[in-house]
Design a protein around this motif. Sequence first.
Motif, PDB file in Angstrom:
ATOM      1  N   ARG A 124       0.815  -1.218   0.000  1.00  0.00           N
ATOM      2  CA  ARG A 124       0.000   0.000   0.000  1.00  0.00           C
ATOM      3  C   ARG A 124       0.848   1.268   0.000  1.00  0.00           C
ATOM      4  O   ARG A 124       0.412   2.301  -0.503  1.00  0.00           O
ATOM      5  CB  ARG A 124      -0.890   0.042   1.250  1.00  0.00           C
ATOM      6  N   LEU A 125       2.029   1.200   0.566  1.00  0.00           N
ATOM      7  CA  LEU A 125       2.842   2.415   0.721  1.00  0.00           C
ATOM      8  C   LEU A 125       3.187   3.084  -0.611  1.00  0.00           C
ATOM      9  O   LEU A 125       3.034   4.301  -0.732  1.00  0.00           O
ATOM     10  CB  LEU A 125       4.090   2.119   1.547  1.00  0.00           C
ATOM     11  N   PRO A 126       3.638   2.343  -1.639  1.00  0.00           N
ATOM     12  CA  PRO A 126       3.932   3.013  -2.915  1.00  0.00           C
ATOM     13  C   PRO A 126       2.690   3.615  -3.583  1.00  0.00           C
ATOM     14  O   PRO A 126       2.805   4.538  -4.382  1.00  0.00           O
ATOM     15  CB  PRO A 126       4.531   1.904  -3.791  1.00  0.00           C
ATOM     16  N   LEU A 127       1.519   3.107  -3.237  1.00  0.00           N
ATOM     17  CA  LEU A 127       0.295   3.667  -3.804  1.00  0.00           C
ATOM     18  C   LEU A 127       0.090   5.116  -3.374  1.00  0.00           C
ATOM     19  O   LEU A 127      -0.596   5.879  -4.055  1.00  0.00           O
ATOM     20  CB  LEU A 127      -0.916   2.827  -3.408  1.00  0.00           C
ATOM     21  N   GLN A 128       0.697   5.494  -2.265  1.00  0.00           N
ATOM     22  CA  GLN A 128       0.598   6.882  -1.806  1.00  0.00           C
ATOM     23  C   GLN A 128       1.181   7.834  -2.858  1.00  0.00           C
ATOM     24  O   GLN A 128       0.659   8.924  -3.055  1.00  0.00           O
ATOM     25  CB  GLN A 128       1.332   7.067  -0.473  1.00  0.00           C
ATOM     26  N   LEU A 129       2.248   7.411  -3.533  1.00  0.00           N
ATOM     27  CA  LEU A 129       2.841   8.253  -4.580  1.00  0.00           C
ATOM     28  C   LEU A 129       1.876   8.421  -5.748  1.00  0.00           C
ATOM     29  O   LEU A 129       1.761   9.511  -6.314  1.00  0.00           O
ATOM     30  CB  LEU A 129       4.167   7.655  -5.064  1.00  0.00           C
ATOM     31  N   LEU A 130       1.191   7.358  -6.101  1.00  0.00           N
ATOM     32  CA  LEU A 130       0.200   7.430  -7.166  1.00  0.00           C
ATOM     33  C   LEU A 130      -0.950   8.364  -6.767  1.00  0.00           C
ATOM     34  O   LEU A 130      -1.461   9.128  -7.584  1.00  0.00           O
ATOM     35  CB  LEU A 130      -0.334   6.030  -7.485  1.00  0.00           C
ATOM     36  N   MET A 131      -1.325   8.323  -5.508  1.00  0.00           N
ATOM     37  CA  MET A 131      -2.387   9.202  -5.029  1.00  0.00           C
ATOM     38  C   MET A 131      -1.939  10.668  -5.035  1.00  0.00           C
ATOM     39  O   MET A 131      -2.732  11.562  -5.345  1.00  0.00           O
ATOM     40  CB  MET A 131      -2.839   8.747  -3.645  1.00  0.00           C
ATOM     41  N   VAL A 132      -0.679  10.915  -4.723  1.00  0.00           N
ATOM     42  CA  VAL A 132      -0.146  12.287  -4.800  1.00  0.00           C
ATOM     43  C   VAL A 132      -0.180  12.760  -6.247  1.00  0.00           C
ATOM     44  O   VAL A 132      -0.575  13.896  -6.538  1.00  0.00           O
ATOM     45  CB  VAL A 132       1.284  12.365  -4.211  1.00  0.00           C
ATOM     46  N   TRP A 133       0.211  11.884  -7.167  1.00  0.00           N
ATOM     47  CA  TRP A 133       0.156  12.233  -8.592  1.00  0.00           C
ATOM     48  C   TRP A 133      -1.280  12.569  -8.992  1.00  0.00           C
ATOM     49  O   TRP A 133      -1.521  13.560  -9.696  1.00  0.00           O
ATOM     50  CB  TRP A 133       0.704  11.083  -9.444  1.00  0.00           C
ATOM     51  N   ALA A 134      -2.245  11.772  -8.545  1.00  0.00           N
ATOM     52  CA  ALA A 134      -3.654  12.026  -8.868  1.00  0.00           C
ATOM     53  C   ALA A 134      -4.088  13.385  -8.319  1.00  0.00           C
ATOM     54  O   ALA A 134      -4.802  14.137  -8.992  1.00  0.00           O
ATOM     55  CB  ALA A 134      -4.538  10.913  -8.313  1.00  0.00           C
ATOM     56  N   ALA A 135      -3.649  13.704  -7.122  1.00  0.00           N
ATOM     57  CA  ALA A 135      -3.994  15.003  -6.533  1.00  0.00           C
ATOM     58  C   ALA A 135      -3.391  16.141  -7.353  1.00  0.00           C
ATOM     59  O   ALA A 135      -4.027  17.180  -7.554  1.00  0.00           O
ATOM     60  CB  ALA A 135      -3.506  15.076  -5.084  1.00  0.00           C
TER      61      ALA A 135
END
Length: 146
Positions: A124-135
Motif C-alpha cells: 500500500r505504501l507506494p500507492l501513496q505516490l500514485l495518489m499524490v500524482w492524482a492530486a
Amino acid sequence: MSPTIRVGRPRLYSQAMGRTRRTPPFLLAAGFTASGITHFVRPQYFEPIMPRVLPESSHRGLIYASGAAELVCAWGLVRRTRWASAASIAVLAAVFPANLQMAVDAGSGRHPGALDRTDLAWGRLPLQLLMVWAARQARPLDPTAD
C-alpha cells in the motif's frame, strides 16, 4: 489566402492529456469519500494503525479530523478548486505515518483479517505516490480559476 499555421500541441495529444488530468482526481475523490465516511462510521477500524508515538487519548479525535479532511478534499477535487491539490497532498502526507505503522505491525496479529498481511500492508505504501500524482492532476489549467 495565407495558410493558417497551428501552433501548440496536436489535438489528439491535448484530448488524451485532458482525460489524464480529469479522471485521476475523481478516482482519488471517490477513495477519499469512502475512507472519510468510514472514519466516522467505523473509527475503531483505524485505531490499530495510529502511530504509537501519539497519545492514545488523541487517537479518536485525529481519526475524525482526518476523515473530515478527506471529505473536504474529495469535495474540492470534484469541484477542482485551487486549494484541493495541495490540501489532498497534505492529507496524504499526514496519514502516511498511520500507513507506515500498519506496515510495520503487519503479521503481528494487531490488525484484523487481510490488513495483517505483510505483502498488502507494505504494498500500500507506494500507492501513496500514485495518489499524490492524482492530486496533482486536480490543479486548474487556468491558474486564475477557482
